[in-house]
Motif scaffolding. Structure first.
Motif, PDB file in Angstrom:
ATOM      1  N   CYS A  26       0.801  -1.231   0.000  1.00 50.06           N
ATOM      2  CA  CYS A  26       0.000   0.000   0.000  1.00 50.06           C
ATOM      3  C   CYS A  26       0.829   1.275   0.000  1.00 50.06           C
ATOM      4  N   ALA A  27       2.023   1.241   0.579  1.00 51.17           N
ATOM      5  CA  ALA A  27       2.831   2.462   0.639  1.00 51.17           C
ATOM      6  C   ALA A  27       3.969   2.457  -0.370  1.00 51.17           C
ATOM      7  N   SER A  28       4.546   1.286  -0.621  1.00 49.23           N
ATOM      8  CA  SER A  28       5.707   1.227  -1.513  1.00 49.23           C
ATOM      9  C   SER A  28       5.347   0.859  -2.940  1.00 49.23           C
ATOM     10  N   GLY A  29       4.107   0.440  -3.165  1.00 50.06           N
ATOM     11  CA  GLY A  29       3.654   0.185  -4.516  1.00 50.06           C
ATOM     12  C   GLY A  29       4.021  -1.167  -5.103  1.00 50.06           C
ATOM     13  N   SER A  36      -3.839 -11.935   3.013  1.00 53.09           N
ATOM     14  CA  SER A  36      -4.432 -12.118   4.342  1.00 53.09           C
ATOM     15  C   SER A  36      -3.833 -11.133   5.341  1.00 53.09           C
ATOM     16  N   ARG A  37      -2.521 -10.987   5.311  1.00 51.86           N
ATOM     17  CA  ARG A  37      -1.854 -10.050   6.229  1.00 51.86           C
ATOM     18  C   ARG A  37      -2.329  -8.618   5.998  1.00 51.86           C
ATOM     19  N   ILE A  38      -2.461  -8.240   4.743  1.00 51.46           N
ATOM     20  CA  ILE A  38      -2.909  -6.879   4.422  1.00 51.46           C
ATOM     21  C   ILE A  38      -4.345  -6.681   4.876  1.00 51.46           C
ATOM     22  N   ASN A  39      -5.195  -7.653   4.655  1.00 55.34           N
ATOM     23  CA  ASN A  39      -6.588  -7.557   5.093  1.00 55.34           C
ATOM     24  C   ASN A  39      -6.663  -7.400   6.609  1.00 55.34           C
ATOM     25  N   ARG A  40      -5.906  -8.220   7.336  1.00 53.48           N
ATOM     26  CA  ARG A  40      -5.924  -8.110   8.800  1.00 53.48           C
ATOM     27  C   ARG A  40      -5.345  -6.774   9.261  1.00 53.48           C
ATOM     28  N   LEU A 100      -6.065  -1.490  11.628  1.00 54.84           N
ATOM     29  CA  LEU A 100      -5.862  -0.039  11.552  1.00 54.84           C
ATOM     30  C   LEU A 100      -7.199   0.701  11.613  1.00 54.84           C
ATOM     31  N   GLN A 101      -8.190   0.184  10.937  1.00 52.07           N
ATOM     32  CA  GLN A 101      -9.525   0.787  10.960  1.00 52.07           C
ATOM     33  C   GLN A 101     -10.073   0.786  12.381  1.00 52.07           C
ATOM     34  N   GLU A 102      -9.852  -0.309  13.083  1.00 54.84           N
ATOM     35  CA  GLU A 102     -10.311  -0.420  14.468  1.00 54.84           C
ATOM     36  C   GLU A 102      -9.540   0.535  15.376  1.00 54.84           C
ATOM     37  N   LEU A 103      -8.217   0.579  15.256  1.00 55.09           N
ATOM     38  CA  LEU A 103      -7.391   1.447  16.100  1.00 55.09           C
ATOM     39  C   LEU A 103      -7.677   2.928  15.858  1.00 55.09           C
ATOM     40  N   LEU A 104      -7.940   3.271  14.602  1.00 56.61           N
ATOM     41  CA  LEU A 104      -8.186   4.674  14.254  1.00 56.61           C
ATOM     42  C   LEU A 104      -9.656   5.052  14.382  1.00 56.61           C
TER      43      LEU A 104
END
Length: 187
Positions: free
Chosen positions: A128-131, A150-154, A159-163
């Motif tokens: 997502c950040a490095s492309g 799977s790792r990206i989904n989790r 992150l959505q939960e923390l933010l």
């Protein structure tokens, strides 16, 4: 072999002799003496810095007129993208989202990113950040593509939960700032 200082002297002499013709041509292009003088000055500066590309014995006037003409049209194109705003009519209507909110959001995001597991953080940063593609990230992490997905989904969910983010509309300016910006563009 020609003496470099002699060549430089000849170039300077030819350049100086072409100045009246250059100025007349510049005035004919832009119609204003002060702008013409600036145009000639810019032409002389460019010619002087590129004098090694000029072959002595060839037509220096044609070379200088080409530089002047190209500079004139470059300035016209540039001016076409600029807006004269002496009365500050346009600038008074400009408004932007204050950047301090974005800086605080970024601090919150970085703090949340630090809280997720290393393998998830690595995967989300790679894709997502490095492309990197999922395939490239899987190769870098020495795992399968499904594992990266799977790792990206989790990571995204955590992150959505923390933010405490429920939807995409929560990003960007708050509703008051957005209304002010929208009103600025409408008028």
């Amino acid at each position: 072999m020609a003496d470099a200082s002699h060549d430089s002297f000849d170039f300077k002499k030819q350049l100086l002799s072409a100045l009246p013709s250059l100025r007349a041509f510049a005035v004919s292009l832009c119609g204003q003496h002060d702008r013409a003088d600036d145009l000639v000055q810019e032409t002389v500066m460019k010619a002087w810095s590129k004098q090694e590309s000029f072959e002595l014995g060839t037509n220096i006037k044609a070379w200088l007129f080409t530089i002047l003409r190209n500079e004139f049209y470059s300035q016209l194109r540039k001016r076409g993208r600029e807006v004269a705003d002496t009365d500050e009519v346009y600038s008074s209507k400009l408004s932007v989202h204050p950047n301090q909110l974005g800086q605080m959001d970024m601090q919150d995001f970085l703090a949340a990113l630090a809280q997720i597991p290393d393998d998830q953080r690595e995967a989300i940063v790679l894709v997502c950040a490095s492309g990197f593609s999922y395939e490239e990230a899987a190769e870098i992490c020495d795992c399968k593509i499904g594992t990266i997905k799977s790792r990206i989904n989790r990571a995204r969910n955590r992150l959505q939960e923390l933010l405490d983010v429920d939807n995409v509309l929560e990003f960007g300016p708050d509703s008051t700032s957005a209304a002010v910006i929208k009103q600025s563009f409408a008028s």
